[in-house]
Design a protein around this motif. Structure first.
Motif, PDB file in Angstrom:
ATOM      1  N   ALA A 171      11.342   0.945   5.678  1.00 15.18           N
ATOM      2  CA  ALA A 171      11.449   1.011   7.141  1.00 15.18           C
ATOM      3  C   ALA A 171      10.514   2.076   7.706  1.00 15.18           C
ATOM      4  O   ALA A 171       9.888   1.878   8.758  1.00 15.18           O
ATOM      5  CB  ALA A 171      12.892   1.297   7.540  1.00 15.18           C
ATOM      6  N   PHE A 172      10.401   3.202   7.022  1.00 14.57           N
ATOM      7  CA  PHE A 172       9.530   4.296   7.463  1.00 14.57           C
ATOM      8  C   PHE A 172       8.063   3.871   7.453  1.00 14.57           C
ATOM      9  O   PHE A 172       7.323   4.119   8.414  1.00 14.57           O
ATOM     10  CB  PHE A 172       9.735   5.510   6.556  1.00 14.57           C
ATOM     11  CG  PHE A 172       8.825   6.664   6.858  1.00 14.57           C
ATOM     12  CD1 PHE A 172       9.138   7.578   7.860  1.00 14.57           C
ATOM     13  CD2 PHE A 172       7.650   6.851   6.131  1.00 14.57           C
ATOM     14  CE1 PHE A 172       8.289   8.644   8.132  1.00 14.57           C
ATOM     15  CE2 PHE A 172       6.802   7.912   6.398  1.00 14.57           C
ATOM     16  CZ  PHE A 172       7.115   8.812   7.400  1.00 14.57           C
ATOM     17  N   GLN A 173       7.640   3.216   6.377  1.00  9.86           N
ATOM     18  CA  GLN A 173       6.233   2.871   6.231  1.00  9.86           C
ATOM     19  C   GLN A 173       5.843   1.595   6.973  1.00  9.86           C
ATOM     20  O   GLN A 173       4.772   1.511   7.573  1.00  9.86           O
ATOM     21  CB  GLN A 173       5.884   2.720   4.742  1.00  9.86           C
ATOM     22  CG  GLN A 173       5.989   4.000   3.936  1.00  9.86           C
ATOM     23  CD  GLN A 173       4.890   5.003   4.278  1.00  9.86           C
ATOM     24  OE1 GLN A 173       4.150   4.836   5.237  1.00  9.86           O
ATOM     25  NE2 GLN A 173       4.801   6.060   3.491  1.00  9.86           N
ATOM     26  N   CYS A 191      10.587  22.931  -5.156  1.00 10.23           N
ATOM     27  CA  CYS A 191       9.130  22.879  -5.028  1.00 10.23           C
ATOM     28  C   CYS A 191       8.662  22.548  -3.618  1.00 10.23           C
ATOM     29  O   CYS A 191       7.507  22.808  -3.265  1.00 10.23           O
ATOM     30  CB  CYS A 191       8.545  21.851  -5.994  1.00 10.23           C
ATOM     31  SG  CYS A 191       8.643  22.339  -7.723  1.00 10.23           S
ATOM     32  N   SER A 192       9.518  21.960  -2.827  1.00  8.74           N
ATOM     33  CA  SER A 192       9.101  21.561  -1.491  1.00  8.74           C
ATOM     34  C   SER A 192      10.304  21.326  -0.594  1.00  8.74           C
ATOM     35  O   SER A 192      11.381  20.965  -1.079  1.00  8.74           O
ATOM     36  CB  SER A 192       8.260  20.279  -1.554  1.00  8.74           C
ATOM     37  OG  SER A 192       7.916  19.813  -0.265  1.00  8.74           O
ATOM     38  N   GLU A 193      10.122  21.527   0.683  1.00 13.88           N
ATOM     39  CA  GLU A 193      11.148  21.214   1.664  1.00 13.88           C
ATOM     40  C   GLU A 193      10.848  19.895   2.368  1.00 13.88           C
ATOM     41  O   GLU A 193      11.572  19.496   3.279  1.00 13.88           O
ATOM     42  CB  GLU A 193      11.258  22.339   2.694  1.00 13.88           C
ATOM     43  CG  GLU A 193      11.738  23.662   2.104  1.00 13.88           C
ATOM     44  CD  GLU A 193      11.888  24.749   3.155  1.00 13.88           C
ATOM     45  OE1 GLU A 193      11.555  24.479   4.334  1.00 13.88           O
ATOM     46  OE2 GLU A 193      12.335  25.855   2.812  1.00 13.88           O
ATOM     47  N   GLU A 194       9.779  19.218   1.939  1.00 14.23           N
ATOM     48  CA  GLU A 194       9.405  17.942   2.538  1.00 14.23           C
ATOM     49  C   GLU A 194      10.347  16.842   2.071  1.00 14.23           C
ATOM     50  O   GLU A 194      10.961  16.925   1.004  1.00 14.23           O
ATOM     51  CB  GLU A 194       7.963  17.579   2.155  1.00 14.23           C
ATOM     52  CG  GLU A 194       6.909  18.560   2.641  1.00 14.23           C
ATOM     53  CD  GLU A 194       6.825  18.626   4.156  1.00 14.23           C
ATOM     54  OE1 GLU A 194       7.013  17.563   4.797  1.00 14.23           O
ATOM     55  OE2 GLU A 194       6.583  19.711   4.691  1.00 14.23           O
ATOM     56  N   GLY A 195      10.448  15.765   2.856  1.00 16.55           N
ATOM     57  CA  GLY A 195      11.201  14.589   2.448  1.00 16.55           C
ATOM     58  C   GLY A 195      12.695  14.718   2.653  1.00 16.55           C
ATOM     59  O   GLY A 195      13.193  15.594   3.361  1.00 16.55           O
ATOM     60  N   ASP A 237       9.629  12.407  -1.015  1.00 16.05           N
ATOM     61  CA  ASP A 237       8.649  12.594   0.061  1.00 16.05           C
ATOM     62  C   ASP A 237       8.202  11.234   0.595  1.00 16.05           C
ATOM     63  O   ASP A 237       7.517  10.483  -0.104  1.00 16.05           O
ATOM     64  CB  ASP A 237       7.459  13.382  -0.478  1.00 16.05           C
ATOM     65  CG  ASP A 237       6.400  13.628   0.583  1.00 16.05           C
ATOM     66  OD1 ASP A 237       6.683  13.391   1.774  1.00 16.05           O
ATOM     67  OD2 ASP A 237       5.292  14.053   0.210  1.00 16.05           O
ATOM     68  N   PHE A 238       8.590  10.895   1.813  1.00 15.52           N
ATOM     69  CA  PHE A 238       8.226   9.619   2.421  1.00 15.52           C
ATOM     70  C   PHE A 238       6.724   9.500   2.655  1.00 15.52           C
ATOM     71  O   PHE A 238       6.194   8.387   2.713  1.00 15.52           O
ATOM     72  CB  PHE A 238       8.969   9.429   3.745  1.00 15.52           C
ATOM     73  CG  PHE A 238      10.360   8.874   3.591  1.00 15.52           C
ATOM     74  CD1 PHE A 238      11.026   8.956   2.390  1.00 15.52           C
ATOM     75  CD2 PHE A 238      11.005   8.268   4.665  1.00 15.52           C
ATOM     76  CE1 PHE A 238      12.308   8.457   2.241  1.00 15.52           C
ATOM     77  CE2 PHE A 238      12.285   7.760   4.539  1.00 15.52           C
ATOM     78  CZ  PHE A 238      12.933   7.848   3.320  1.00 15.52           C
ATOM     79  N   SER A 239       6.033  10.587   2.829  1.00 14.52           N
ATOM     80  CA  SER A 239       4.601  10.506   3.108  1.00 14.52           C
ATOM     81  C   SER A 239       3.799  10.118   1.876  1.00 14.52           C
ATOM     82  O   SER A 239       2.732   9.514   1.980  1.00 14.52           O
ATOM     83  CB  SER A 239       4.086  11.832   3.668  1.00 14.52           C
ATOM     84  OG  SER A 239       4.212  12.863   2.709  1.00 14.52           O
ATOM     85  N   GLY A 240       4.303  10.461   0.688  1.00 18.23           N
ATOM     86  CA  GLY A 240       3.561  10.162  -0.527  1.00 18.23           C
ATOM     87  C   GLY A 240       4.274   9.261  -1.503  1.00 18.23           C
ATOM     88  O   GLY A 240       3.697   8.841  -2.509  1.00 18.23           O
ATOM     89  N   GLY A 277       0.790  -1.227   0.000  1.00 17.09           N
ATOM     90  CA  GLY A 277       0.000   0.000   0.000  1.00 17.09           C
ATOM     91  C   GLY A 277       0.816   1.268   0.000  1.00 17.09           C
ATOM     92  O   GLY A 277       0.282   2.353   0.259  1.00 17.09           O
ATOM     93  N   TYR A 278       2.119   1.141  -0.320  1.00 20.88           N
ATOM     94  CA  TYR A 278       3.006   2.305  -0.319  1.00 20.88           C
ATOM     95  C   TYR A 278       3.753   2.408  -1.653  1.00 20.88           C
ATOM     96  O   TYR A 278       4.977   2.256  -1.697  1.00 20.88           O
ATOM     97  CB  TYR A 278       4.004   2.210   0.842  1.00 20.88           C
ATOM     98  CG  TYR A 278       3.362   1.896   2.164  1.00 20.88           C
ATOM     99  CD1 TYR A 278       2.517   2.812   2.786  1.00 20.88           C
ATOM    100  CD2 TYR A 278       3.588   0.659   2.792  1.00 20.88           C
ATOM    101  CE1 TYR A 278       1.910   2.515   3.998  1.00 20.88           C
ATOM    102  CE2 TYR A 278       2.998   0.365   4.014  1.00 20.88           C
ATOM    103  CZ  TYR A 278       2.154   1.284   4.607  1.00 20.88           C
ATOM    104  OH  TYR A 278       1.562   0.982   5.804  1.00 20.88           O
ATOM    105  N   PRO A 279       3.037   2.656  -2.741  1.00 18.70           N
ATOM    106  CA  PRO A 279       3.693   2.706  -4.051  1.00 18.70           C
ATOM    107  C   PRO A 279       4.666   3.868  -4.175  1.00 18.70           C
ATOM    108  O   PRO A 279       4.517   4.897  -3.510  1.00 18.70           O
ATOM    109  CB  PRO A 279       2.515   2.871  -5.022  1.00 18.70           C
ATOM    110  CG  PRO A 279       1.449   3.527  -4.208  1.00 18.70           C
ATOM    111  CD  PRO A 279       1.598   2.958  -2.825  1.00 18.70           C
TER     112      PRO A 279
END
Length: 235
Positions: free
Chosen positions: A216-218, A175-179, A164-167, A142-144
């Motif tokens: 490991a994160f998910q 574009c982003s500071e996430e991940g 981005d680990f969340s998505g 469930g984590y494509p």
């Protein structure tokens, strides 16, 4: 009650004086445990069926919620994985990941096919085999992972970028500071799974590190065998 199932041995442990307990990955029943009686005796006919990497048709007798292997017909033992330590650990990654994400009673046909295919490719030294398997296993869980356009600006990321680990997506750095930071070689390796294109040995290693961290994160579990495999690749 007796049943048949094509299954892959994920792990095996000694039990009693002469028996073994195996964990099997099956298409319809997910992960199940079963006993093989007497297989540690010299000349035991089912010794092969209690070895990790064994892919076979198992005949199981079930009683009181416990399974016993009564016979097995070998499809593939992937013996080439036992002849080279680097291949062995690559195969061990496949088994470990399946063991961590498959559940009893879970429909697992896609995972079983991905695992068997990966072991075949690893035995043939296919460079993308393990990257392809980890991506497939993550999707099954469930984590494509997506290596398409940046979800923020719509452009193909290049140069420095982020993951981005969340998505499970790659983004342009601006574009982003996430991940976490990700390299272009990592992106191109993951993108090659669907779009094709040349990959480098460095890109494969970087992609495996990233996918291992994402797993490991998910999932909440490290893939210890992956760390050893990457160490062997470094020489």
């Amino acid at each position: 009650m007796e049943s048949k199932a094509d299954a892959l041995v994920l792990r095996a442990t000694d039990y009693g004086e002469y028996d073994k307990m195996v964990t099997l990955l099956t298409a319809e029943r997910g992960k199940i445990g079963a006993a093989l009686k007497g297989v540690r005796r010299a000349g035991a006919k089912l010794k092969f069926a209690a070895q990790p990497f064994c892919f076979a048709e198992y005949v199981l007798a079930s009683r009181g919620g416990r399974n016993t292997v009564t016979s097995a017909a070998l499809h593939d033992g992937f013996y080439a994985l036992r002849e080279d330590v680097t291949r062995y650990y690559a195969g061990a990654v496949v088994l470990s990941v399946c063991d961590k994400i498959a559940l009893e009673g879970m429909e697992s046909g896609e995972l079983l096919v991905a695992a068997v295919t990966a072991l075949e490719e690893i035995a043939q030294d296919e460079p993308l085999a393990l990257v392809r398997f980890l991506a497939a296993a993550l999707a099954f869980a469930g984590y494509p992972v997506s290596a398409e356009e940046c979800p923020v600006c719509g452009r193909i990321p290049s140069g420095r970028m982020r993951f981005d680990f969340s998505g499970g997506t790659f983004l342009c750095e601006g574009c982003s500071e996430e991940g976490v930071p990700a390299s272009e070689s990592t992106y191109r390796t993951v993108r090659a799974l669907t779009e094709g294109g040349e990959v480098t040995a460095d890109g494969v290693v970087r992609a495996l590190r990233l996918l291992g961290a994402y797993f490991a994160f998910q999932v909440g579990a490290d893939i210890e065998e992956l760390a050893e495999y990457l160490r062997l690749l470094r020489g």
